[in-house]
Scaffold this active site. Structure first.
Site, short mmCIF file in Angstrom:
data_model
loop_
_atom_site.label_atom_id
_atom_site.label_comp_id
_atom_site.label_asym_id
_atom_site.label_seq_id
_atom_site.Cartn_x
_atom_site.Cartn_y
_atom_site.Cartn_z
N THR A 214 0.84 -1.19 0.00
CA THR A 214 0.00 0.00 0.00
C THR A 214 0.88 1.24 0.00
O THR A 214 1.92 1.27 0.66
CB THR A 214 -0.95 0.09 1.21
OG1 THR A 214 -1.49 1.42 1.26
CG2 THR A 214 -0.29 -0.19 2.54
N ILE A 215 0.44 2.22 -0.75
CA ILE A 215 1.18 3.49 -0.71
C ILE A 215 1.04 4.13 0.67
O ILE A 215 1.84 4.96 1.05
CB ILE A 215 0.72 4.50 -1.79
CG1 ILE A 215 -0.73 4.94 -1.59
CG2 ILE A 215 0.93 3.95 -3.18
CD1 ILE A 215 -1.07 6.21 -2.36
N ASP A 216 0.01 3.73 1.43
CA ASP A 216 -0.25 4.37 2.73
C ASP A 216 0.76 3.99 3.81
O ASP A 216 0.85 4.66 4.83
CB ASP A 216 -1.65 4.00 3.23
CG ASP A 216 -2.75 4.52 2.33
OD1 ASP A 216 -2.47 5.44 1.55
OD2 ASP A 216 -3.87 4.01 2.40
N ARG B 296 -5.81 8.13 4.62
CA ARG B 296 -7.09 8.32 5.33
C ARG B 296 -6.92 8.20 6.83
O ARG B 296 -7.51 8.93 7.61
CB ARG B 296 -8.09 7.24 4.89
CG ARG B 296 -8.81 7.55 3.63
CD ARG B 296 -9.81 6.45 3.37
NE ARG B 296 -9.16 5.15 3.30
CZ ARG B 296 -9.25 4.32 2.29
NH1 ARG B 296 -10.00 4.64 1.27
NH2 ARG B 296 -8.63 3.17 2.30
N ARG C 210 -4.29 28.33 -2.74
CA ARG C 210 -4.73 27.41 -3.79
C ARG C 210 -4.64 25.99 -3.25
O ARG C 210 -3.71 25.66 -2.49
CB ARG C 210 -3.83 27.51 -5.03
CG ARG C 210 -3.95 28.82 -5.77
CD ARG C 210 -5.30 28.91 -6.52
NE ARG C 210 -5.40 30.12 -7.33
CZ ARG C 210 -5.92 31.28 -6.90
NH1 ARG C 210 -6.36 31.38 -5.64
NH2 ARG C 210 -5.99 32.32 -7.71
N MET D 270 -2.57 11.44 -0.11
CA MET D 270 -3.39 10.33 0.37
C MET D 270 -2.99 9.95 1.80
O MET D 270 -1.89 10.26 2.26
CB MET D 270 -3.30 9.14 -0.57
CG MET D 270 -4.16 9.33 -1.82
SD MET D 270 -4.18 7.87 -2.87
CE MET D 270 -5.56 8.28 -3.95
N VAL E 94 -2.59 10.32 -8.76
CA VAL E 94 -1.26 10.49 -9.36
C VAL E 94 -0.23 9.79 -8.48
O VAL E 94 0.75 9.20 -8.96
CB VAL E 94 -0.92 12.00 -9.47
CG1 VAL E 94 0.54 12.23 -9.79
CG2 VAL E 94 -1.79 12.65 -10.52
N GLN E 95 -0.48 9.82 -7.16
CA GLN E 95 0.46 9.21 -6.20
C GLN E 95 0.54 7.69 -6.34
O GLN E 95 1.47 7.06 -5.85
CB GLN E 95 0.02 9.52 -4.75
CG GLN E 95 0.10 10.98 -4.39
CD GLN E 95 -0.80 11.31 -3.21
OE1 GLN E 95 -0.36 11.31 -2.08
NE2 GLN E 95 -2.07 11.59 -3.47
N ARG E 96 -0.47 7.09 -6.94
CA ARG E 96 -0.48 5.63 -7.06
C ARG E 96 -0.04 5.16 -8.44
O ARG E 96 0.14 3.96 -8.66
CB ARG E 96 -1.89 5.10 -6.78
CG ARG E 96 -2.23 5.11 -5.33
CD ARG E 96 -3.19 4.05 -4.90
NE ARG E 96 -4.15 3.57 -5.83
CZ ARG E 96 -5.47 3.51 -5.56
NH1 ARG E 96 -5.94 3.94 -4.42
NH2 ARG E 96 -6.30 3.00 -6.44
#
Ligand code: F6P
Length: 344
Positions: free
Chosen positions: A126-128, A172, A267, A170, A274-276
């Protein structure tokens, strides 16, 4: 030996490198047949698969995504799901199933082993970076690099306009990407789910920086960031069909509050998927490959119910049970140290 493999949950860079190393090692060292299931548990329940040979996995290590496809959800979400998985094991004569997944998929794999005796082995991805029991998951480092590159680019446009850039990344339940990309990218502030924020404090940090003669601020916000109770109204998250919460509004609220409270234009940049996407870093390819090689050994040694993990640089085993309903959160000591001394 017949070994199944699936990729489950959200994709991440490095999945193909795991598949590649499993197929090459299982075939060349053990003469195994490898069954690659399509679309995660759907492919097992519906018996949709392809026999994978070394030739099928040549050149895939640098490719993002997964050649097998992935889905969220699994056999416990439908009435006959588990029975269909059991049927697939019998029909296909599977000796083991390698489940490459995050907390959700590993929990399913663990339950199938603990409650139904199925021979599952886990590979954490997982990228997390939030799987309990391992020092790291592959995909994380690539996501951090992508976020850092984005922050580096945002510095120059933010400085030109003397703006506040709120960058949502990302995460959560855990702020790993925010913390690491925030440190690497020299952020003014980092907001993570583990440390509820106070918009007044955040405003002061940004104001102080501008008063001190610096132009522009980068505020990195993990998507699961939360305000301290009673300090700021955030619209409730949207819950998807898999029960996952999407909190995209917290960064929007932070951006607009900072603009109003500081007087500086702000902004919002939501980096999102994009991160994945795209090619994994060499670190993630190597970690993914090591996990895949170890997963084959775990199948051969019948270490079912276990997942391969990284601990102090070595590949070890850990029961998949430790992942159930848990999240590996960031080291708050590091976070506090960074917030107190580097940022601003
Ligand atoms: O679990 C990985 C992850 O990328 C989270 O960081 C993010 O919240 C979620 O998946 C997004 O999921 P989906 O691809 O289903 O939109």
């Amino acid at each position: 030996m017949r070994l199944g493999v699936l990729t489950g949950g959200g994709d991440c860079p490095g999945l193909n490198a795991v598949i590649r190393s499993i197929v090459r090692k299982a075939e060349t060292q053990f003469g195994a047949e490898i069954i690659g299931f399509f679309d995660a548990w759907d492919g097992v329940m519906e018996q949709r698969y392809s026999l994978l040979k070394t030739n099928d996995v040549r050149g895939i290590a640098p490719k993002g995504g997964t050649i097998l496809g992935t889905r969220r959800g699994g056999p416990f979400d439908s009435n006959h799901g588990v029975a269909n998985v059991q049927q697939a094991f019998r029909d296909l004569g599977l000796d083991s199933l390698v489940v490459i997944g995050g907390n959700g998929s590993l929990t399913v794999a663990s339950r199938l082993h603990e409650e139904f005796g199925l021979p599952t082995i886990g590979v954490p991805k997982t990228i997390d970076n939030d799987v309990v029991g391992t020092d790291a998951t592959f995909g994380f480092q690539t996501a951090v690099q992508i976020a850092t590159d984005a922050i580096d680019r945002l510095h120059t446009t933010a400085e030109s306009h003397d703006r506040i850039m709120v960058v949502e990344v990302m995460g959560r339940d855990a702020g790993w990407i925010a913390l690491h990309a925030g440190i690497a990218g020299g952020a003014t502030a980092i907001v993570v789910p583990e440390a509820p924020f106070d918009i007044i404090e955040l405003t002061e940090i940004v104001k102080r920086r501008h008063v001190n003669g610096r132009y522009a601020s980068i505020v990195v916000v993990a998507e699961g960031a939360k305000p301290k109770p009673g300090t700021l109204e955030i619209p409730p998250p949207v819950i998807d069909k898999n029960g996952h919460a999407y909190n995209g509004d917290v960064s929007r609220v932070i951006a607009s509050e900072l603009e109003t409270r500081t007087g500086y234009e702000s902004r919002l940049v939501q980096l999102g998927h994009v991160q994945r996407g795209g090619t994994p870093t060499s670190y993630d390819r190597v970690l993914a490959t090591r996990f895949g090689l170890a997963a084959v050994d775990a199948c051969v040694n019948r270490e079912f119910g276990q997942m391969v993990v990284l601990r102090s640089g070595e590949i070890e085993r850990e029961s998949m049970k430790v992942t159930s309903g848990k999240t590996r959160t960031i080291n708050l000591d590091l976070y506090n140290d960074v917030v107190a001394s580097f940022i601003g």
